[in-house]
Design an enzyme around this catalytic site. Structure first.
Site, PDB file in Angstrom:
ATOM      1  N   PRO A   2       0.841  -1.194   0.000  1.00 42.91           N
ATOM      2  CA  PRO A   2       0.000   0.000   0.000  1.00 42.91           C
ATOM      3  C   PRO A   2       0.872   1.238   0.000  1.00 42.91           C
ATOM      4  CG  PRO A   2      -0.318  -1.292   2.011  1.00 42.91           C
ATOM      5  CD  PRO A   2       0.810  -1.906   1.258  1.00 42.91           C
ATOM      6  N   GLU A   3       0.463   2.268  -0.722  1.00 47.73           N
ATOM      7  CA  GLU A   3       1.175   3.536  -0.690  1.00 47.73           C
ATOM      8  C   GLU A   3       0.729   4.258   0.585  1.00 47.73           C
ATOM      9  OE1 GLU A   3       2.876   4.720  -3.718  1.00 47.73           O
ATOM     10  OE2 GLU A   3       2.435   2.908  -4.823  1.00 47.73           O
ATOM     11  N   LYS A  54       3.581   3.555   6.525  1.00 46.88           N
ATOM     12  CA  LYS A  54       2.656   2.521   6.072  1.00 46.88           C
ATOM     13  C   LYS A  54       2.138   1.686   7.232  1.00 46.88           C
ATOM     14  CE  LYS A  54       4.795   2.511   1.616  1.00 46.88           C
ATOM     15  NZ  LYS A  54       5.698   1.797   0.720  1.00 46.88           N
ATOM     16  N   CYS A 252       4.970   5.049 -24.734  1.00 44.88           N
ATOM     17  CA  CYS A 252       5.050   6.189 -23.816  1.00 44.88           C
ATOM     18  C   CYS A 252       4.075   7.268 -24.281  1.00 44.88           C
ATOM     19  CB  CYS A 252       6.475   6.738 -23.816  1.00 44.88           C
ATOM     20  SG  CYS A 252       6.639   8.301 -22.940  1.00 44.88           S
ATOM     21  N   CYS A 255       6.385  10.121 -25.898  1.00 46.47           N
ATOM     22  CA  CYS A 255       7.264   9.947 -27.054  1.00 46.47           C
ATOM     23  C   CYS A 255       7.019   8.658 -27.833  1.00 46.47           C
ATOM     24  CB  CYS A 255       8.718   9.996 -26.583  1.00 46.47           C
ATOM     25  SG  CYS A 255       9.205   8.499 -25.690  1.00 46.47           S
ATOM     26  N   CYS A 274      10.484   5.032 -19.070  1.00 41.35           N
ATOM     27  CA  CYS A 274      10.617   5.237 -20.497  1.00 41.35           C
ATOM     28  C   CYS A 274      12.092   5.500 -20.787  1.00 41.35           C
ATOM     29  CB  CYS A 274       9.780   6.421 -20.960  1.00 41.35           C
ATOM     30  SG  CYS A 274      10.157   6.856 -22.687  1.00 41.35           S
ATOM     31  N   CYS A 277      12.473   9.177 -22.370  1.00 39.93           N
ATOM     32  CA  CYS A 277      12.165  10.333 -21.531  1.00 39.93           C
ATOM     33  C   CYS A 277      13.024  10.370 -20.266  1.00 39.93           C
ATOM     34  CB  CYS A 277      10.691  10.315 -21.125  1.00 39.93           C
ATOM     35  SG  CYS A 277       9.576  10.555 -22.504  1.00 39.93           S
TER      36      CYS A 277
HETATM   37 ZN   LIG Z   1       8.901   8.620 -23.358  1.00 44.31          ZN
END
Ligand SMILES: [Zn+2]
Length: 282
Positions: A2-3, A54, A252, A255, A274, A277
């Site tokens: 969990p975040e 958490k 992506c 891009c 990516c 990027c």
């Molecule tokens: Zn990208």
């Protein structure tokens, strides 16, 4: 995993059910098979429900605290008072009965009672970095801890709750993508200004996503420049599509380069990125 924002949402959901309520019984089938927990909490009521990183801390009026950490699979369920407890006994970590409700926590690797004064001695709680969702978030301390992780890969340092508490595996990948940072490069390769923007964006994103209703949450919102197919997993979560998380092989949004995934760190957590990027800084 969990975040941090999901633990805060959980705390918000549990507070009206628990705070001020007298405890009828407490069972910890996995950690306390002898059943002493119920005697320890007899006659007490719930004073506060606190997310810390958490961890979820349920503070009781008699000075004890019920500490749970859900790790990857744990979950709390709220049922009516006296409702039968479902599921295999092996999977149940906590059964907490209060006036008006029965709460069951499933598959929590940590579920135990601690005295409030002993919380500081619990390494996982004491060593937690500044809580990104805390009211008095200490940005300078969080940034200092991140900078001090100089040799560790950025993705590993961000997931370590001792750096700052709250970032889980989804946000780790999303944040690095948004800020065009290579998650595999050591932290030392990034400027303090870049790391500062990362900390600020992490807090902004987590705070936005504490909103109680899914439709009020602000997920990272990509503006696709290319035609894309949303992953069924992201759509099922209701928040998708995310920029990179769970999008391996898909183009992506910026891009059109296919998103890649690599397992990272000792815990082999998935890291999506990516390659165009987020150019390599290794
Ligand atoms: Zn990208």
């Amino acid at each position: 995993m969990p975040e941090g924002d999901s633990i805060h949402r959980l705390a918000r959901r549990l507070r009206p059910v628990l705070v001020g309520k007298r405890i009828a019984s407490l069972e910890l089938p996995r950690s306390d098979p002898g059943g002493r927990a119920s005697q320890t909490v007899a006659g007490s009521s719930v004073e506060a429900v606190e997310p810390r990183g958490k961890n979820l801390l349920i503070h009781l009026s008699n000075g004890w605290v019920l500490h749970t950490h859900l790790k990857m699979l744990g979950a709390w369920r709220v049922g009516a008072e006296g409702a039968p407890v479902r599921g295999s006994r092996d999977a149940i970590s906590v059964i907490l009965r209060v006036e008006g409700a029965t709460l069951v926590c499933y598959r929590a690797p940590v579920a135990r009672l601690l005295r409030a004064q002993d919380l500081r001695a619990v390494p996982d709680l004491a060593r937690l970095g500044p809580d990104l969702l805390g009211d008095s978030f200490d940005r300078a301390e969080a940034l200092a801890r991140l900078v001090a992780s100089a040799r560790r890969p950025l993705g590993v340092a961000l997931l370590d709750q001792r750096t700052m508490a709250g970032i889980g595996n989804v946000y780790k990948s999303e944040l690095c993508f948004e800020l065009r940072l290579d998650p595999f490069a050591p932290v030392a390769r990034f400027g303090e200004d870049e790391l500062g923007r990362l900390v600020d964006r992490a807090r902004e994103l987590l705070l936005a996503n504490v909103a109680p209703r899914p439709r009020d949450r602000v997920y990272p919102s990509p503006r696709p420049r290319v035609r894309v197919t949303r992953s069924p997993h992201a759509m099922a979560r209701g928040g998708g599509p995310l920029h990179v998380y769970d999008r391996r092989g898909l183009p992506c949004f910026r891009c059109a380069t296919p998103i890649e995934m690599r397992w990272q760190g000792e815990l082999l957590r998935s890291t999506y990125y990516c390659p165009t990027c987020q150019p390599s800084r290794r």
